[in-house]
Each structure stands twice: as C-alpha cells, then as structure tokens.
Design a protein around this motif. Structure first.
Motif, short mmCIF file in Angstrom:
data_model
loop_
_atom_site.label_atom_id
_atom_site.label_comp_id
_atom_site.label_asym_id
_atom_site.label_seq_id
_atom_site.Cartn_x
_atom_site.Cartn_y
_atom_site.Cartn_z
N VAL A 178 -95.20 -117.50 -30.92
CA VAL A 178 -94.92 -118.28 -32.12
C VAL A 178 -95.72 -117.77 -33.30
CG1 VAL A 178 -95.05 -120.57 -33.16
CG2 VAL A 178 -94.38 -120.32 -30.77
N SER A 179 -96.98 -117.39 -33.04
CA SER A 179 -97.82 -116.91 -34.14
C SER A 179 -97.60 -115.44 -34.42
CB SER A 179 -99.29 -117.13 -33.79
OG SER A 179 -99.66 -116.33 -32.68
N GLY A 180 -96.82 -114.77 -33.54
CA GLY A 180 -96.58 -113.35 -33.73
C GLY A 180 -97.60 -112.49 -33.01
N ALA A 213 -88.07 -109.70 -37.04
CA ALA A 213 -88.16 -108.24 -36.99
C ALA A 213 -89.54 -107.79 -36.52
CB ALA A 213 -87.83 -107.65 -38.36
N ARG A 214 -90.56 -108.42 -37.06
CA ARG A 214 -91.92 -108.05 -36.68
C ARG A 214 -92.24 -108.43 -35.25
NH1 ARG A 214 -95.85 -110.05 -41.43
NH2 ARG A 214 -97.39 -109.00 -40.10
N THR A 215 -91.74 -109.58 -34.81
CA THR A 215 -91.98 -110.03 -33.44
C THR A 215 -91.31 -109.11 -32.42
OG1 THR A 215 -92.13 -112.33 -34.18
CG2 THR A 215 -91.72 -111.97 -31.84
N LEU A 275 -88.20 -118.94 -37.14
CA LEU A 275 -88.71 -117.70 -37.72
C LEU A 275 -87.72 -117.12 -38.71
CD1 LEU A 275 -90.59 -118.02 -35.20
CD2 LEU A 275 -90.63 -115.52 -35.08
N SER A 276 -88.24 -116.50 -39.76
CA SER A 276 -87.40 -115.82 -40.75
C SER A 276 -86.94 -114.48 -40.20
CB SER A 276 -88.18 -115.60 -42.04
OG SER A 276 -89.23 -114.66 -41.82
#
Length: 255
Positions: free
Chosen positions: A228-230, A180-182, A174-175
């Motif tokens: 994984v997909s968020g 951050a979003r996760t 992940l970037s």
C-alpha cells in the motif's frame, strides 16, 4: 461456430489471415471484406462474433466504422489488426472502444492466441508491446501473496495476470503513476492496461472502474502494508506537519 469478418484493403494479407484462421480454427466461418462499406453491409446482413479491422491506427474513418458497426451489431467484438507496434496506437485503439489490438508483426501463435482470447470475451493487448522494456513482474518483487485476491465474480471478466494486478491496485485507490511505480512499469503501460480494464468492466471512467474494482476484491485477505505504501523508498508517507497554532501551544506549555 464462431463467425469472423476479416476487413483489410490489402488482398494478400486479408486472404492470408482468412486461410490462417480457417486452418487453426476449423469450425470458424471466415468472411472477407476489402473496405469498410462492404464490411458494414456484411455486418448488417449477418451476425458476426468478431470483426478484425486491418488499419494502421485509430483514424476518424476507423472510429466512424467502429461506431456504425457497433450500432448495427452491439454484441459483435471488434479488434484492430495493425502494422504498427507502438504503445500510443494500442492505447488509442482501446480508448476508441476496440476489444483488442493485434500487431501484424506478432508470431502466428500470438495472433491465434489473440483471436481466441477476444472471442472468449477478453480485451486483448500484446504483452510484448504493452510492457516492452519493463522490469520484472510484480510477483518477483512482492511475492505471490502481495496482492489481495479477486472474488470468483471477477473470473467472468477473463482478465490477464497483469490486468488483475492493476485492478487490485486500482481498488486500493492508487493513481496511474503509483500503480506504475508499484509494478515497476512505465506510466504509459499502466494507461494501456487501464484502458483495457475500462472496456472489460464496461465503465466510462476511472472513478467508476475503481468503485467496481473494490466490489470485486476479497476484503477478508489482509493487504501488505509495504504494498500500500509502495515499499521502502517508493511511496513513503510524510508525517503531517503541525499547524502554527499547535506549535504556539506547544511552546507555551514547554515554558
């Protein structure tokens, strides 16, 4: 018996921190220095476990001191003790190569915890500053079993809970923005934890960190597909669009 050097140009704070450490860590030998030149002389003459450098931010003078100090004593750990409490200064200090950032505004208990953490081998970041105003931790959003576990070899890194979460997501490719979003944190916060991980892992860049992180993951434990997909609505994967040639073949066969 840990040997600690307290470097600060302000006599009152320097003496206060000296006395505080002596009172809370009785076995510690604490030495004072009022300027970088004096501190470097002390470092060259004796071996220190930790140098606490009182500075507002990572200026060129601070970076020069860190470079010379590490050359003189590679095994010594260095930490900034600053009146600042901004995420920018935390990130700059870790990126410069310091093993921790301590704010003078922290409580006595937090400062003591920071010093003992750094002495134990951790890269310290004040959680209250790194994640100021952030949402609830990952465990409250995904559950305790959401992340893959780390192998026992990772214990030597002495990572915090949040650093372990970031490491797990980094290993999945992940970037910073996706991490951050996760984790429901700001991207700037992710960068702070990433800088701490680079120091802890002893690597130079994110690519090396991701490779090393993947080696520390317990690959026998399945990873949540939502993670994984968020999760729904976070990192939805778009279905790839067919190429023009494929569309043409489809239309001809339909006829």
């Amino acid at each position: 018996m840990p040997r600690i050097l307290v470097l600060d140009e302000h006599c009152v704070y320097r003496t206060g921190l000296h006395d505080f450490i002596r009172a809370k860590i009785p076995r510690a030998e604490v030495i004072e220095a009022s300027d970088p030149k004096e501190a470097l002389s002390q470092i060259r003459d004796a071996c220190f476990d930790l140098v606490l450098f009182g500075a507002r931010r990572s200026s060129s003078a601070v970076l020069d001191f860190l470079k010379l100090g590490r050359e003189a004593s590679p095994k010594t750990r260095f930490a900034i003790v600053s009146a600042s409490n901004t995420q920018t200064d935390i990130l700059a200090s870790l990126a410069a190569g310091f093993h921790g950032f301590i704010s003078k505004r922290q409580s006595d208990a937090d400062i003591l915890s920071a010093i003992t953490d750094i002495l134990s081998g951790r890269v310290y970041v004040p959680e209250s500053l790194a994640e100021a105003g952030e949402a609830n931790p990952l465990s409250s959003r995904f559950g305790k079993e959401a992340l893959p576990t780390l192998l026992p070899e990772a214990d030597v890194l002495k990572l915090t809970k949040r650093q372990r979460e970031v490491l797990s997501l980094l290993a999945q490719g992940l970037s910073n923005k996706e991490i951050a979003r996760t984790l429901a944190i700001a991207e700037a916060t992710t960068k702070i934890h990433m800088a701490a991980l680079l120091r802890a892992l002893g690597v130079r860049n994110r690519t090396e960190a991701a490779f090393k992180a993947s080696k520390l993951m317990n690959s026998t434990k399945p990873v949540s597909a939502d993670l994984v997909s968020g999760g729904p609505g976070v990192f939805e994967t778009k279905r790839p669009q067919p190429m023009a040639s494929e569309l043409s073949r489809t239309r001809r066969s339909a006829r």
